[in-house]
Design an enzyme around this catalytic site. Structure first.
Site, short mmCIF file in Angstrom:
data_model
loop_
_atom_site.label_atom_id
_atom_site.label_comp_id
_atom_site.label_asym_id
_atom_site.label_seq_id
_atom_site.Cartn_x
_atom_site.Cartn_y
_atom_site.Cartn_z
CG HIS A 20 -2.01 -1.01 1.10
ND1 HIS A 20 -2.74 -1.42 2.19
CD2 HIS A 20 -2.50 -1.69 0.05
CE1 HIS A 20 -3.63 -2.32 1.80
NE2 HIS A 20 -3.49 -2.50 0.51
NE ARG B 37 -5.09 -7.67 -2.56
CZ ARG B 37 -5.55 -6.50 -2.11
NH1 ARG B 37 -6.35 -6.47 -1.06
NH2 ARG B 37 -5.19 -5.38 -2.68
CD GLU C 203 -11.70 -6.56 -0.41
OE1 GLU C 203 -11.06 -5.49 -0.35
OE2 GLU C 203 -11.72 -7.29 -1.42
CG ASP D 240 -12.52 -1.95 -0.65
OD1 ASP D 240 -12.80 -1.12 -1.52
OD2 ASP D 240 -11.43 -2.53 -0.60
NE ARG E 106 -6.84 -4.18 13.42
CZ ARG E 106 -8.04 -3.87 13.89
NH1 ARG E 106 -8.62 -2.77 13.50
NH2 ARG E 106 -8.66 -4.67 14.74
NE ARG F 112 -6.25 0.14 -7.05
CZ ARG F 112 -6.52 -1.15 -7.22
NH1 ARG F 112 -6.97 -1.86 -6.20
NH2 ARG F 112 -6.35 -1.72 -8.39
#
Length: 1040
Positions: free
Chosen positions: A154, A549, A671, A712, A750, A875
């Site tokens: 991220h 993923r 999510e 999300d 998280r 996002r």
């Protein structure tokens, strides 16, 4: 500045903190005076003083005067030239970063002077034993507990790595400056070093000019391991072991690892399945390279001769085999081979003294030691190898690149593994090619022979003989990985020439440890050797297992092409029962369903299938789990299991042997709010299938892993509703797994900010429902070794408490009804604002720098999942990041005030106050929201609206500011606090200390945004905006 969310942390010494801020600020002022002149310093000071005065007026209740001062600031900003604005933005940004460095340093240094830290292992173990937990139960629980920390890709670390390293060096200088034995000359040299670092910061471009690739992100994660975690883990484990011995009478077992590390960097699919393989190989390479360095240090330490019979036997066997090998070599005529073997025989000690071999092992984690001060300049030890082919029909030429070295012989360059189209076998080759490879390791000049230690004689220094043999195998392992990264074949004559798994490396190290203990050298055994064994047990041969993923819809699309190719129909058009029936039958069938080669597959389907192939080739020894994002049905999980099974069958047949390791754990990621509500029934449906349940028991030790997403769900329904739905989903999943007798690992996804489920680690873990806490995905908070030790300890003790003293469930059923009432009203208001107001999207794009965020180049992924308008495809990170910039921080609180007001109007006020006092989940949820509200600023957000938003849409901002004020008021009603963050004065004071620089930075950003939107092609304006974004992120201490 280290990119962390403000914790509810230990108190810091504000006097020392402010002294360091003044010191760093004055040094920056001196540099600016020299670089840009005294007139600029006067301008900068005037803007800061005006901002401070406005704050003081508002704090005194003089609102009109505060607004007048802010208008004066705004007017002055509007008259500045672009160059002046750009320079001012850079200066404010550096001030905020320097304050962040000082704050991080004091949070770390404060902990060193406290005899028993809160939340430490010593403190927590003592409380548990005093509270009635039997010492044996405590010991067993700690030894069995494993918390996996996953480093993610991220893009929340906004600073370039060049700047990060300079910040870390400044933090070390601040720490060194605290020493009481520094002479006046030492102080002067220290200040000179600080000046150089700050001058380098000012001269360095703070903006990323290119978008990072997934491999770039993975390398950044590996550097976190090398620079911080590698040194922190042994010290952390010593703390755990010492506390266990103190409170239970038994130390932590040598190979026990309560912490493991994983990574998403390079495994988060982006259209290139082979990124995963390259990243895994690079991670293995770095692990082996660092083990070689540790073996070098250990070889100098273990110089004694006394050892156990077992170790003596092993050392003699190694020397005998080496003698036989040399004897065989003498029969060969190739001089290069003889030279190579002669060099290799001196493998027990490195040619030069390794870095830090002359220092105590503890100095790696404590930069405050004067002896280890030089370690701040250490760099990555990457060797450089390139393979060049002058003519594909002639002999290949292998070149060892010249590289710069530091005093210890450590290369300073990163590996340059040049791709080549040739597929020549370089390892284990006969003839001329074998000689070529031998020359790689031959001494290049006669003077190096003078540096080599004398050749070992049989019967002497047995530990060095064994460690030398370990090093030789590690060097060969590293060479093999380099060749694989080149895309070349890499085979060895004997399988035991290299290390293929962790146990192979651990075995001789444990033998050395047992030998030292049996020989009476317990203190030596507990030194570097123990640290190395614990590193190997924690990091293995891969440092961090890589997770893969992929979105559920990608698997569905691929299987649709397969079923059409085999004329079984359209998988995508089948309903859920038909899909499940089909998948179960195919899973029970031993033949693969995927057509051989499947050449007609689309590029998208091929990418999915190739990813499964890479997973089969690497296996569970190198990879972690396969995470299905946007999972909503049982068929999503079974489909991945089927594709994995088929691919492993195909790869096994090609290899002529079983695939390495076992199948990957398949983890559904729930999510959205809808998916969270259905999560329990999906897991129940899966565990009701005989094949799946048997598969979990047989291949995954009877453990079901489930991931719940915070980002999300928060964007979907608001933070409060998301928190409540996550709580209920976890409760249901725990109950279902308990019903089927299956163990559960819950993986908490998280983010770093409150709006994406982040917050203080301890508070977040302690607020989970009973029985749910097992694993945690977090933003990296490990920039400094000392900070990493503290964070690892906090994770360990928080999860331990949640296991032995689970958080209390809601005491009264009525509390659940209250939560439902708040959640319903909160979600309705949130969705009405974000998804149903036709002006909201336009307002969001106008009032925030959201459209400009992609130019930051801080992540490899696009800011949107699909290039269509709407919040749904945006996002979560840019969604939160944009609102953080304007100080609105809207995703963390929108709807909460309406929900709390509704509950109070329904007569639940007393219940809310009781819930806050007695229910950890509700208390932590409100405390996190209160923390965000303390950072939000209505007046700053209002300035963005008034300047950037057309009048016809400003009513959206007015309504949002009203909701922000309402939320703050009702949070205070429920918590009973007089003002926001009244329960955390340290945090409040830290926030206020940044405002004289942060507030004018926001005002400057508004002015630059206004100009940029009138001249969108002006790259200098864009750069100025990006600098303000960097600075505000530094001041807010988080991005998204």
């Amino acid at each position: 500045m280290l990119d962390i969310t403000d914790d509810i942390a230990e108190e810091i010494s504000f006097q020392s903190f402010e002294d360091d801020c003044r010191l760093l600020g004055s040094l920056l002022n001196d540099i600016l005076h020299h670089e840009v002149g005294p007139d600029f310093i006067h301008t900068l000071d005037r803007k800061r003083i005006l901002a401070q005065s406005a704050m003081n007026m508002r704090a005194a209740g003089m609102e009109d005067m505060a607004e007048q001062l802010e208008k004066q600031l705004t007017s002055e900003f509007s008259k500045m030239t672009l160059d002046e604005a750009f320079t001012l933005a850079r200066a404010f940004s550096h001030y905020l970063n320097l304050m962040g460095i000082a704050e991080t340093h004091h949070r770390v240094s404060k902990a060193r002077f406290v005899e028993r830290l809160s939340k430490s292992c010593d403190d927590t173990f003592d409380k548990l034993v005093q509270g009635g937990v039997p010492p044996d139960q405590l010991y067993e629980t700690v030894c069995k507990q494993v918390v996996e920390i996953v480093l993610t890709a991220h893009p929340t670390q906004i600073n370039r790595r060049s700047l990060q390293y300079k910040h870390i060096r400044l933090a070390h200088l601040l720490e060194f400056n605290e020493r009481k034995d520094l002479t006046g000359e030492d102080k002067d040299m220290l200040i000179d070093d600080m000046v150089r670092e700050i001058a380098a910061l000012w001269e360095t471009d703070e903006l990323r000019r290119h978008k990072p690739t997934p491999v770039d992100e993975a390398r950044a994660g590996l550097h976190i391991v090398e620079q911080s975690l590698w040194r922190a883990v042994p010290h952390y484990l010593r703390r755990v072991s010492s506390a266990l011995k103190k409170h239970t009478g038994k130390p932590l077992p040598l190979t026990c690892t309560p912490i493991k590390f994983g990574s998403w960097m390079g495994g988060d699919r982006d259209g290139n399945p082979y990124v995963t393989k390259d990243v895994s190989l690079l991670s293995q390479w770095m692990a082996v390279d660092m083990y070689i360095r540790e073996i070098d240090n250990l070889s100098f330490e273990l110089s004694m001769n006394r050892c156990s019979d077992e170790l003596a036997t092993l050392a003699n066997e190694i020397l005998t085999k080496e003698a036989e090998s040399n004897e065989n070599d003498e029969k060969q005529d190739e001089s290069t081979d003889k030279l190579h073997r002669k060099h290799q025989s001196n493998k027990a000690l490195p040619i030069r003294l390794p870095a830090d071999a002359d220092l105590p092992s503890c100095t790696g984690t404590f930069p405050g030691f004067i002896l280890s001060f030089h370690s701040m300049t250490r760099r990555s030890c990457f060797s450089t190898l390139s393979v060049s082919f002058q003519d594909s029909q002639k002999n290949p030429q292998v070149i060892v690149n010249n590289f710069e070295e530091n005093g210890s012989g450590t290369p300073l360059a990163s590996p340059r593994l040049a791709r080549s189209g040739s597929n020549l076998l370089l390892a284990g080759m006969p003839g001329q090619q074998g000689k070529m490879l031998a020359e790689l390791n031959a001494p290049k000049s006669s003077f190096r022979k003078l540096l080599e230690p004398s050749r070992l004689r049989p019967g002497t220094a047995p530990y060095r003989v064994v460690l030398g043999h370990i090093k030789e195998k590690l060097v060969k392992t590293r060479r093999r990985l380099e060749l694989l990264l080149e895309g070349l074949s890499a085979k060895f004559d004997q399988p035991d020439e290299i290390y293929e798994n962790t146990d192979q490396l651990l075995q001789p190290l444990l033998l050395c440890h047992e030998s030292l203990e049996s020989s009476g050298s317990v203190a030596l055994a507990d030194g570097r050797l123990t640290d190395l064994i614990r590193r190997v047990s924690t990091f293995g041969m891969v440092l961090m297992k890589l997770d893969i993923r992929q979105e559920a819809s990608r698997h569905t699309e691929a299987m649709d092409e397969i079923t059409k190719a085999i004329e079984a129909g359209s998988y995508a058009e089948w309903d859920e029962p038909k899909r499940l029936d089909f998948l179960v039958k195919e899973l029970e069938n031993k033949r693969p369903i995927v057509p051989y080669k499947f050449e007609e597959a689309s590029a998208e389907a091929r990418e999915v299938l190739d990813t499964f192939r890479v997973a089969a080739e690497l296996g569970s020894d190198k990879l972690g789990s396969y995470i299905i994002s946007m999972a909503s049905n049982a068929s999503h999980v079974l489909l991945v299991e089927l594709l994995q099974k088929d691919t492993r069958l195909a790869v096994s047949e090609e290899l002529g042997k079983p695939c390495p390791g076992g199948p990957l754990r398949v983890v559904p990621l729930f999510e959205t709010v809808k998916d969270l509500k259905d999560a329990g029934s999906v897991i129940r449906q899966l565990l009701s299938i005989d094949w799946y349940r048997d598969h979990i028991i047989k291949n995954h030790n009877g453990t079901q892993e489930v991931m719940v997403g915070y980002s999300d769900s928060g964007k979907d329904a608001g933070r409060f509703t998301a928190a409540w739905e996550l709580y209920k989903a976890q409760e249901e999943i725990v109950a279902v797994c308990k019903e089927f007798g299956i163990k559960l690992t819950l993986f908490h996804g998280r983010g770093g900010s409150i709006g994406r489920g982040g917050g203080p680690t301890y508070l977040a873990i302690q607020s989970q429902p009973p029985g749910s806490v097992m694993g945690e995905m977090v933003q990296a908070k490990f920039g400094l070794p000392q900070m990493a030790v503290r964070q690892l300890e906090i994770y360990t003790t928080a999860v331990l408490l949640a296991t032995l003293r689970p958080p209390l469930p809601p005491r009264d059923k009525r509390w659940r009804d209250v939560m439902d009432e708040i959640s319903t009203a909160s979600c309705a208001h949130y969705r009405e604002t974000v998804y149903q107001d036709p002006d909201f999207i336009s307002y969001f794009q106008e009032a925030t720098p959201q459209s400009e965020l992609p130019f930051l180049n801080i992540g490899s992924r696009p800011t949107k999942r699909k290039q269509t308008p709407g919040i749904g495809n945006l996002r979560a990170i840019p969604w939160v990041f944009a609102w953080t910039q304007t100080r609105f921080v809207l995703p963390a609180w929108l709807g909460v005030g309406t929900g709390l007001r509704h509950a109070c109007e329904q007569g639940y006020k007393d219940d809310l106050c009781t819930m806050y006092q007695e229910w950890p989940f509700f208390q932590s949820t409100l405390d996190l929201i209160e923390m965000v509200l303390a950072k939000a600023d209505v007046q700053i957000a209002k300035q963005y609206d008034e300047v950037l938003v057309p009048s016809e849409r400003q009513r959206v901002g007015v309504a949002l500011r009203d909701e922000l004020v309402r939320t703050g008021n009702y949070v205070l009603v429920v918590s009973g606090h007089e003002k926001l963050s009244a329960n955390n004065r340290s945090l409040r004071r830290l926030i206020e200390s940044r405002l004289p620089y942060l507030n004018p930075m926001n005002m400057l950003q508004v002015e630059i945004l206004k100009r940029l939107r009138q001249d969108q092609e002006n790259t200098k304006l864009r750069d100025a905006l990006l600098v303000t974004i960097n600075g505000i992120a530094a001041g807010m201490r988080n991005t998204g």
